[in-house]
Motif scaffolding. Structure first.
Motif, PDB file in Angstrom:
ATOM      1  N   VAL A  11       0.671  -1.286   0.083  1.00 30.29           N
ATOM      2  CA  VAL A  11      -0.454  -0.412  -0.127  1.00 30.29           C
ATOM      3  C   VAL A  11       1.068   1.411   0.017  1.00 30.29           C
ATOM      4  CG1 VAL A  11      -1.473   1.231   1.943  1.00 30.29           C
ATOM      5  CG2 VAL A  11      -1.870  -1.150   1.201  1.00 30.29           C
ATOM      6  N   SER A  12       2.099   1.621   0.717  1.00 28.67           N
ATOM      7  CA  SER A  12       2.181   2.081   1.058  1.00 28.67           C
ATOM      8  C   SER A  12       3.811   2.368  -0.680  1.00 28.67           C
ATOM      9  CB  SER A  12       4.206   2.445   2.054  1.00 28.67           C
ATOM     10  OG  SER A  12       5.064   3.029   1.699  1.00 28.67           O
ATOM     11  N   LYS A  13       3.665   1.527  -1.568  1.00 30.74           N
ATOM     12  CA  LYS A  13       4.236   2.470  -2.720  1.00 30.74           C
ATOM     13  C   LYS A  13       3.905   2.422  -3.490  1.00 30.74           C
ATOM     14  CE  LYS A  13       7.990  -2.090  -1.816  1.00 30.74           C
ATOM     15  NZ  LYS A  13       8.439  -3.048  -2.834  1.00 30.74           N
ATOM     16  N   GLU A  14       2.289   2.608  -3.422  1.00 31.16           N
ATOM     17  CA  GLU A  14       1.203   2.415  -4.323  1.00 31.16           C
ATOM     18  C   GLU A  14       0.983   4.045  -3.968  1.00 31.16           C
ATOM     19  OE1 GLU A  14      -1.789  -0.042  -4.321  1.00 31.16           O
ATOM     20  OE2 GLU A  14      -1.139  -1.812  -4.807  1.00 31.16           O
ATOM     21  N   LEU A  15       0.582   4.484  -2.944  1.00 30.98           N
ATOM     22  CA  LEU A  15       0.944   5.567  -2.822  1.00 30.98           C
ATOM     23  C   LEU A  15       1.962   6.123  -2.929  1.00 30.98           C
ATOM     24  CD1 LEU A  15      -0.737   5.816   1.577  1.00 30.98           C
ATOM     25  CD2 LEU A  15      -1.735   5.959  -1.011  1.00 30.98           C
ATOM     26  N   GLN A  16       3.040   6.018  -2.436  1.00 31.88           N
ATOM     27  CA  GLN A  16       4.347   6.689  -3.096  1.00 31.88           C
ATOM     28  C   GLN A  16       4.339   7.183  -4.814  1.00 31.88           C
ATOM     29  OE1 GLN A  16       7.484   4.693  -1.524  1.00 31.88           O
ATOM     30  NE2 GLN A  16       7.395   5.684   0.505  1.00 31.88           N
ATOM     31  N   ALA A  17       3.419   6.433  -5.369  1.00 34.11           N
ATOM     32  CA  ALA A  17       3.265   6.839  -6.902  1.00 34.11           C
ATOM     33  C   ALA A  17       2.541   7.272  -7.166  1.00 34.11           C
ATOM     34  CB  ALA A  17       3.461   5.172  -7.937  1.00 34.11           C
ATOM     35  N   SER A  18       1.131   8.277  -6.527  1.00 35.12           N
ATOM     36  CA  SER A  18      -0.112   8.325  -6.969  1.00 35.12           C
ATOM     37  C   SER A  18       0.495  10.249  -7.080  1.00 35.12           C
ATOM     38  CB  SER A  18      -0.697   8.878  -5.845  1.00 35.12           C
ATOM     39  OG  SER A  18      -0.994   7.585  -5.511  1.00 35.12           O
ATOM     40  N   PRO A  19       0.229  10.450  -8.233  1.00 30.19           N
ATOM     41  CA  PRO A  19       0.159  11.843  -8.530  1.00 30.19           C
ATOM     42  C   PRO A  19      -0.553  12.800  -7.592  1.00 30.19           C
ATOM     43  CG  PRO A  19      -1.905  11.060  -9.831  1.00 30.19           C
ATOM     44  CD  PRO A  19      -0.921  10.022  -9.315  1.00 30.19           C
ATOM     45  N   PRO A  20       0.345  13.881  -7.089  1.00 33.92           N
ATOM     46  CA  PRO A  20      -0.429  15.166  -6.038  1.00 33.92           C
ATOM     47  C   PRO A  20      -1.742  15.612  -5.773  1.00 33.92           C
ATOM     48  CG  PRO A  20       1.541  15.966  -6.675  1.00 33.92           C
ATOM     49  CD  PRO A  20       1.659  14.546  -8.296  1.00 33.92           C
ATOM     50  N   ASP A  21      -2.373  15.642  -6.996  1.00 35.94           N
ATOM     51  CA  ASP A  21      -3.848  15.443  -6.703  1.00 35.94           C
ATOM     52  C   ASP A  21      -5.126  14.470  -6.334  1.00 35.94           C
ATOM     53  OD1 ASP A  21      -3.020  14.015  -9.270  1.00 35.94           O
ATOM     54  OD2 ASP A  21      -4.733  15.233 -10.361  1.00 35.94           O
ATOM     55  N   LEU A  22      -4.157  12.885  -6.274  1.00 33.05           N
ATOM     56  CA  LEU A  22      -4.774  12.135  -6.443  1.00 33.05           C
ATOM     57  C   LEU A  22      -4.722  11.745  -4.635  1.00 33.05           C
ATOM     58  CD1 LEU A  22      -5.124  10.433  -9.464  1.00 33.05           C
ATOM     59  CD2 LEU A  22      -6.913  12.283  -8.684  1.00 33.05           C
ATOM     60  N   TYR A  23      -3.162  12.363  -4.407  1.00 25.59           N
ATOM     61  CA  TYR A  23      -3.179  11.538  -3.000  1.00 25.59           C
ATOM     62  C   TYR A  23      -3.000  11.431  -1.997  1.00 25.59           C
ATOM     63  CZ  TYR A  23       0.986  11.202   0.242  1.00 25.59           C
ATOM     64  OH  TYR A  23       2.264  10.136   1.002  1.00 25.59           O
ATOM     65  N   ILE A  24      -4.165  13.065  -1.317  1.00 25.74           N
ATOM     66  CA  ILE A  24      -4.511  12.533  -0.609  1.00 25.74           C
ATOM     67  C   ILE A  24      -5.814  11.372  -0.238  1.00 25.74           C
ATOM     68  CG2 ILE A  24      -6.714  14.391   0.313  1.00 25.74           C
ATOM     69  CD1 ILE A  24      -5.282  16.344  -0.093  1.00 25.74           C
ATOM     70  N   GLU A  25      -6.727  11.673  -1.797  1.00 25.70           N
ATOM     71  CA  GLU A  25      -7.512  11.026  -1.819  1.00 25.70           C
ATOM     72  C   GLU A  25      -8.139   9.355  -1.724  1.00 25.70           C
ATOM     73  OE1 GLU A  25     -11.620  10.288  -2.185  1.00 25.70           O
ATOM     74  OE2 GLU A  25     -10.961  11.346  -1.817  1.00 25.70           O
TER      75      GLU A  25
END
Length: 364
Positions: free
Chosen positions: A189-203
């Protein structure tokens, strides 16, 4: 002629049996090593042998002649009883010598196999090959389910597996496997969050946090026996606290310094992030680690009461200015306050001041 032959044969047979019984009687007495009893006086010797003697002789010597034939004097009862007892003891000793003596190892194996059959012992191989795979699959589904999804698993079966493993002393191994399983999931899960763009990071962080906390509501009750009889008893901890700590260490701590600036930016721009998402994340971060309040006290105070110190009268004007600024931003984004035609002149300022005080007290 025939009668005389029978009498001669009968006489010779009786004489032979008299000699045999007499010899047996003497041998029995000699074996007992006691002197023979003195002969009775002549007047007490009966003319004939009593019937009881014949019956006794027949019952003792089963290979003897038929009833009605004359027998010799019976052996003394005491000597015969002792001899029979000695013979029975010798026979029992012979049987004991003939039977193989069980070794301690064979006795232990028999008891072990019997107890395993009666108690359905679960070996460590049984646990690894049968019981843990069932638990592993159920945990996978619980960790990856979306809110409201139906999971085709038997909670009763999983609960029973945990109960049997705890009763068979596999709690330590099961706890280790559970922690390792959830740790691997959180690292992905942590690795997937690191690859998220800023506009989708919070969601996406909100989805990961909500999904995990929802899974704990099912995982913790399923492992209640392990929690009660191993974690609380031997480790002096609680399963739910341990699993929350895993999310803190493997996800939240790694993303808090990237997440907090985005949250503060979203706070300055109303409705850039939905209020429910902001509330879930802020409350979740406070649950994971209350010390994070110091990073953004104003942000946390909007969703958690009693974060800031109480309001003071000298700051009421500042609170009113903040409230008016928020109202203007809402109007600029298309949110109207509704029908204002029935308001009296001068109520606008009074309304703004009172609402500011109320909102400030609510945040604080």
């Amino acid at each position: 002629m025939e009668e005389s032959m029978e009498e001669e044969e009968g006489g010779s047979y009786e004489a032979m049996m008299d000699d045999q019984n007499h010899n047996n009687w003497e041998a029995a007495v000699d074996g007992f090593r006691q002197p023979p009893p003195p002969p009775p006086p002549p007047s007490s010797i009966p003319a004939r042998e009593p019937p009881g003697g014949q019956l006794l002789a027949v019952s003792v010597d089963r290979k003897g002649p038929k009833e009605g034939l004359s027998m010799g004097p019976p052996p003394p009862p005491e000597a015969n009883g002792v001899i029979m007892m000695l013979k029975s003891c010798d026979a029992a000793a012979a049987v004991t010598k003939a039977a193989p003596t069980p070794t301690p190892g064979s006795t232990i194996n028999i008891n072990t196999s019997t107890s395993k059959f009666l108690m359905n012992v679960i070996t460590i191989e049984d646990y690894k090959s049968t019981y843990w795979p069932k638990l592993d699959g159920a945990i996978d589904q619980l960790l990856t389910q979306s809110p409201g999804d139906y999971i085709p698993i038997s909670y009763e079966q999983i609960y029973s597996c945990v109960y049997k493993c705890v009763c068979q002393q596999h709690s330590e191994q099961m706890y280790s496997d559970l922690i390792k399983k959830i740790t691997n999931h959180l690292e992905r899960v942590s690795k997937e969050l690191q690859a998220s763009p800023p506009d989708l990071y919070i969601e996406r962080f909100n989805i990961a946090l909500g999904q995990y906390m929802g899974a704990l509501q099912s995982i913790v009750p399923l492992f209640i026996y392990m929690n009660k009889f191993y974690i609380e008893t031997k480790l002096n901890r609680d399963l739910k606290d341990d699993l929350i700590k895993l999310f803190t260490e493997h996800v939240a701590e790694k993303h808090i310094y990237s997440l907090m600036p985005l949250l503060l930016e979203a706070q300055s721009t109303p409705f850039q992030v939905t209020p429910s998402t902001m509330a879930n994340i802020v409350k979740g971060l406070y649950t994971l680690r209350p010390e994070w309040v110091q990073m953004a006290p104003t942000l946390f105070s909007k969703f958690i009461p009693n974060i800031l110190p109480p309001a003071v009268e000298s700051e009421l004007s500042e609170y009113a200015a903040q409230d008016q600024k928020l109202q203007r931003e809402l109007i600029q984004n298309g949110f109207m306050r509704g029908d204002q035609s029935r308001k009296r002149a001068g109520d606008e300022l009074a309304y703004s001041g009172s609402s500011a005080c109320a909102s400030s007290r609510g945040y604080r």
